[in-house]
Write an enzyme that holds these catalytic residues in place. Sequence first.
Site, PDB file in Angstrom:
ATOM      1  N   GLU A  17     -57.302  16.776 -14.127  1.00 30.20           N
ATOM      2  CA  GLU A  17     -56.990  15.349 -13.934  1.00 30.20           C
ATOM      3  C   GLU A  17     -55.485  15.115 -14.062  1.00 30.20           C
ATOM      4  O   GLU A  17     -54.838  15.640 -14.970  1.00 30.20           O
ATOM      5  CB  GLU A  17     -57.733  14.522 -14.977  1.00 30.20           C
ATOM      6  CG  GLU A  17     -57.426  13.034 -14.850  1.00 30.20           C
ATOM      7  CD  GLU A  17     -58.340  12.185 -15.718  1.00 30.20           C
ATOM      8  OE1 GLU A  17     -59.568  12.354 -15.645  1.00 30.20           O
ATOM      9  OE2 GLU A  17     -57.804  11.372 -16.476  1.00 30.20           O
ATOM     10  N   ALA A  51     -53.978  -0.263 -14.009  1.00 30.61           N
ATOM     11  CA  ALA A  51     -54.421  -1.663 -13.917  1.00 30.61           C
ATOM     12  C   ALA A  51     -53.429  -2.516 -13.140  1.00 30.61           C
ATOM     13  O   ALA A  51     -53.733  -3.643 -12.771  1.00 30.61           O
ATOM     14  CB  ALA A  51     -54.620  -2.217 -15.323  1.00 30.61           C
ATOM     15  N   HIS A  77     -59.714   8.026  -8.758  1.00 29.58           N
ATOM     16  CA  HIS A  77     -60.432   7.107  -9.635  1.00 29.58           C
ATOM     17  C   HIS A  77     -60.262   5.716  -9.029  1.00 29.58           C
ATOM     18  O   HIS A  77     -59.222   5.415  -8.434  1.00 29.58           O
ATOM     19  CB  HIS A  77     -59.828   7.105 -11.044  1.00 29.58           C
ATOM     20  CG  HIS A  77     -59.883   8.428 -11.743  1.00 29.58           C
ATOM     21  ND1 HIS A  77     -59.746   8.556 -13.106  1.00 29.58           N
ATOM     22  CD2 HIS A  77     -60.073   9.694 -11.271  1.00 29.58           C
ATOM     23  CE1 HIS A  77     -59.839   9.830 -13.452  1.00 29.58           C
ATOM     24  NE2 HIS A  77     -60.022  10.543 -12.352  1.00 29.58           N
ATOM     25  N   HIS A 160     -69.431   4.751 -26.287  1.00 31.88           N
ATOM     26  CA  HIS A 160     -68.349   3.878 -25.833  1.00 31.88           C
ATOM     27  C   HIS A 160     -68.178   2.768 -26.863  1.00 31.88           C
ATOM     28  O   HIS A 160     -69.185   2.178 -27.302  1.00 31.88           O
ATOM     29  CB  HIS A 160     -68.696   3.298 -24.457  1.00 31.88           C
ATOM     30  CG  HIS A 160     -67.580   2.496 -23.849  1.00 31.88           C
ATOM     31  ND1 HIS A 160     -67.398   1.157 -24.125  1.00 31.88           N
ATOM     32  CD2 HIS A 160     -66.590   2.851 -23.012  1.00 31.88           C
ATOM     33  CE1 HIS A 160     -66.333   0.725 -23.457  1.00 31.88           C
ATOM     34  NE2 HIS A 160     -65.827   1.729 -22.769  1.00 31.88           N
ATOM     35  N   GLU A 169     -76.603   2.036 -24.567  1.00 35.78           N
ATOM     36  CA  GLU A 169     -75.554   2.633 -23.741  1.00 35.78           C
ATOM     37  C   GLU A 169     -76.152   3.622 -22.737  1.00 35.78           C
ATOM     38  O   GLU A 169     -75.705   3.714 -21.590  1.00 35.78           O
ATOM     39  CB  GLU A 169     -74.521   3.325 -24.628  1.00 35.78           C
ATOM     40  CG  GLU A 169     -73.318   3.726 -23.803  1.00 35.78           C
ATOM     41  CD  GLU A 169     -72.250   4.411 -24.609  1.00 35.78           C
ATOM     42  OE1 GLU A 169     -72.354   4.470 -25.834  1.00 35.78           O
ATOM     43  OE2 GLU A 169     -71.305   4.891 -23.975  1.00 35.78           O
ATOM     44  N   LYS A 176     -76.068   3.234 -13.751  1.00 37.06           N
ATOM     45  CA  LYS A 176     -75.075   3.764 -12.801  1.00 37.06           C
ATOM     46  C   LYS A 176     -75.702   4.873 -11.953  1.00 37.06           C
ATOM     47  O   LYS A 176     -75.438   4.989 -10.760  1.00 37.06           O
ATOM     48  CB  LYS A 176     -73.853   4.308 -13.552  1.00 37.06           C
ATOM     49  CG  LYS A 176     -73.084   3.236 -14.297  1.00 37.06           C
ATOM     50  CD  LYS A 176     -71.711   3.694 -14.751  1.00 37.06           C
ATOM     51  CE  LYS A 176     -71.703   4.379 -16.079  1.00 37.06           C
ATOM     52  NZ  LYS A 176     -70.344   4.521 -16.641  1.00 37.06           N
TER      53      LYS A 176
HETATM   54  P1  FAD Z   1     -69.201   0.806 -17.742  1.00 34.18           P
HETATM   55  O1  FAD Z   1     -70.148   1.882 -17.298  1.00 34.18           O
HETATM   56  O2  FAD Z   1     -69.127  -0.423 -16.967  1.00 34.18           O
HETATM   57  O3  FAD Z   1     -69.361   0.595 -19.271  1.00 34.18           O
HETATM   58  C1  FAD Z   1     -68.395  -0.149 -20.011  1.00 34.18           C
HETATM   59  C2  FAD Z   1     -69.052  -0.700 -21.261  1.00 34.18           C
HETATM   60  O4  FAD Z   1     -69.939  -1.758 -20.886  1.00 34.18           O
HETATM   61  C3  FAD Z   1     -69.934   0.312 -22.003  1.00 34.18           C
HETATM   62  O5  FAD Z   1     -69.855  -0.012 -23.378  1.00 34.18           O
HETATM   63  C4  FAD Z   1     -71.316   0.029 -21.467  1.00 34.18           C
HETATM   64  O6  FAD Z   1     -72.351   0.428 -22.372  1.00 34.18           O
HETATM   65  C5  FAD Z   1     -71.262  -1.479 -21.285  1.00 34.18           C
HETATM   66  N1  FAD Z   1     -72.150  -1.963 -20.223  1.00 34.18           N
HETATM   67  C6  FAD Z   1     -72.382  -1.394 -19.022  1.00 34.18           C
HETATM   68  N2  FAD Z   1     -73.244  -2.154 -18.298  1.00 34.18           N
HETATM   69  C7  FAD Z   1     -73.537  -3.217 -19.064  1.00 34.18           C
HETATM   70  C8  FAD Z   1     -74.354  -4.375 -18.865  1.00 34.18           C
HETATM   71  N3  FAD Z   1     -75.055  -4.571 -17.738  1.00 34.18           N
HETATM   72  N4  FAD Z   1     -74.421  -5.300 -19.874  1.00 34.18           N
HETATM   73  C9  FAD Z   1     -73.730  -5.135 -21.018  1.00 34.18           C
HETATM   74  N5  FAD Z   1     -72.931  -4.056 -21.265  1.00 34.18           N
HETATM   75  C10 FAD Z   1     -72.836  -3.119 -20.292  1.00 34.18           C
HETATM   76  N6  FAD Z   1     -59.747   3.789 -16.953  1.00 34.18           N
HETATM   77  C11 FAD Z   1     -58.834   3.356 -16.049  1.00 34.18           C
HETATM   78  O7  FAD Z   1     -58.400   2.203 -16.122  1.00 34.18           O
HETATM   79  N7  FAD Z   1     -58.381   4.179 -15.040  1.00 34.18           N
HETATM   80  C12 FAD Z   1     -58.828   5.459 -14.896  1.00 34.18           C
HETATM   81  O8  FAD Z   1     -58.402   6.162 -13.991  1.00 34.18           O
HETATM   82  C13 FAD Z   1     -59.808   5.940 -15.826  1.00 34.18           C
HETATM   83  N8  FAD Z   1     -60.324   7.189 -15.703  1.00 34.18           N
HETATM   84  C14 FAD Z   1     -61.323   7.591 -16.561  1.00 34.18           C
HETATM   85  C15 FAD Z   1     -61.911   8.850 -16.357  1.00 34.18           C
HETATM   86  C16 FAD Z   1     -62.933   9.282 -17.203  1.00 34.18           C
HETATM   87  C17 FAD Z   1     -63.584  10.631 -16.969  1.00 34.18           C
HETATM   88  C18 FAD Z   1     -63.341   8.466 -18.291  1.00 34.18           C
HETATM   89  C19 FAD Z   1     -64.397   8.962 -19.242  1.00 34.18           C
HETATM   90  C20 FAD Z   1     -62.752   7.228 -18.503  1.00 34.18           C
HETATM   91  C21 FAD Z   1     -61.761   6.761 -17.631  1.00 34.18           C
HETATM   92  N9  FAD Z   1     -61.176   5.505 -17.768  1.00 34.18           N
HETATM   93  C22 FAD Z   1     -60.239   5.063 -16.859  1.00 34.18           C
HETATM   94  C23 FAD Z   1     -61.541   4.625 -18.897  1.00 34.18           C
HETATM   95  C24 FAD Z   1     -62.725   3.696 -18.561  1.00 34.18           C
HETATM   96  O9  FAD Z   1     -62.452   2.886 -17.450  1.00 34.18           O
HETATM   97  C25 FAD Z   1     -62.968   2.809 -19.790  1.00 34.18           C
HETATM   98  O10 FAD Z   1     -63.282   3.608 -20.907  1.00 34.18           O
HETATM   99  C26 FAD Z   1     -64.023   1.748 -19.600  1.00 34.18           C
HETATM  100  O11 FAD Z   1     -64.050   0.911 -20.759  1.00 34.18           O
HETATM  101  C27 FAD Z   1     -65.424   2.303 -19.436  1.00 34.18           C
HETATM  102  O12 FAD Z   1     -65.621   2.644 -18.117  1.00 34.18           O
HETATM  103  P2  FAD Z   1     -67.080   2.889 -17.502  1.00 34.18           P
HETATM  104  O13 FAD Z   1     -66.823   3.200 -16.087  1.00 34.18           O
HETATM  105  O14 FAD Z   1     -67.854   3.846 -18.322  1.00 34.18           O
HETATM  106  O15 FAD Z   1     -67.674   1.421 -17.664  1.00 34.18           O
END
Ligand code: FAD
Length: 298
Positions: A17, A51, A77, A160, A169, A176
């Site tokens: 990455e 962002a 990403h 998370h 979670e 997804k």
């Molecule tokens: P989600 O899957 O949307 O989850 C976020 C939170 O919301 C979790 O706590 C989940 O349990 C909760 N949630 C999900 N659905 C619901 C629902 N329907 N109701 C209530 N709660 C819900 N960030 C960046 O900005 N740019 C990047 O390039 C980037 N790359 C990353 C790469 C990897 C491999 C990882 C692990 C993280 C990366 N991140 C990046 C960080 C990530 O965007 C954040 O950690 C974000 O908070 C979680 O992303 P997610 O896609 O898992 O979100």
Amino acid sequence: MHIRDIIKPHEPTFSFEFFPPKSSEAADTLFETIKQLSSRHPSFVSVTYGAGGSTRELTHDLVVRIKETTSTPPIPHLTCVDHTAEEITTTLERYASVGIGNILALRGDPPSDNGNYNRSNDAFPYAADLVRHIRQFNESGKHPDPRGFGIGVAAFPEGHPGTPNRLLEMDHLKAKVDEGADFICTQLFFDNHDFFDFRDRCRLAGISLPIIAGIMPITSAKGIKRMAELAAGAHFPAKLLRALKRAGDNQEAVQRVGIHHAAEQCAGLLNADVDGIHLYTLNQSRATQEVYASLGMG
Ligand code: FAD
């Protein structure tokens, strides 16, 4: 190349990455690193998405440059932060037009300079909504591969911070998957037990997708601080902390400890038939090269 053609059973992927640097000089330096690491024939490399407006274009530019000048498939990403559905569609069209095969679909971190960021501006509240949008794009037939983009999603072996309830979670991760994800890439972790437990819980929840393990070798005391920011609440095993304490301010010693620990983690994961290892490079090549060497891979 679609991720389903990249990930094969019992043949773990290796991927790296990178984040897009802000200046053109730094971009050239990074590109040298990418070229050096390309000689290791990674399965793919991924490029993070910020962002803010200007850094976002840098992600696109770096992805296209990797695609055009190396043989390694780049995976951009993409996040929900501050985007309308139309903007996301435009981004997908641009990537499809140059043959990018996969997207890592994330909710995204809010802008670091805006602690009160209002998520209601985002067309997609959660990553699952973005995955659905990409799947619908795929179904529209606008991608040169009839399967459309391969879709990756994030997961957090240690949980998370936004969802203290681990069962809930897992439901969110499953959402997804059900929306159309093809693979899972995890947050960094330092204790393989956390990953193995998470993988078992995924299988129990009926998630059978490949799970790629995120590993970040510690390369400096500053790097530890950065990691703590990236992976709030990460569990640092006492064994690792003791070694880091012995290394103290000796930069070289810290790096050796970090590389040794990451290499041991990778060996343990490979012995346990991991689907893939994703190395968070912090845009440097040394740690990755040494981890490779210690695994007997050159
Ligand atoms: P989600 O899957 O949307 O989850 C976020 C939170 O919301 C979790 O706590 C989940 O349990 C909760 N949630 C999900 N659905 C619901 C629902 N329907 N109701 C209530 N709660 C819900 N960030 C960046 O900005 N740019 C990047 O390039 C980037 N790359 C990353 C790469 C990897 C491999 C990882 C692990 C993280 C990366 N991140 C990046 C960080 C990530 O965007 C954040 O950690 C974000 O908070 C979680 O992303 P997610 O896609 O898992 O979100």
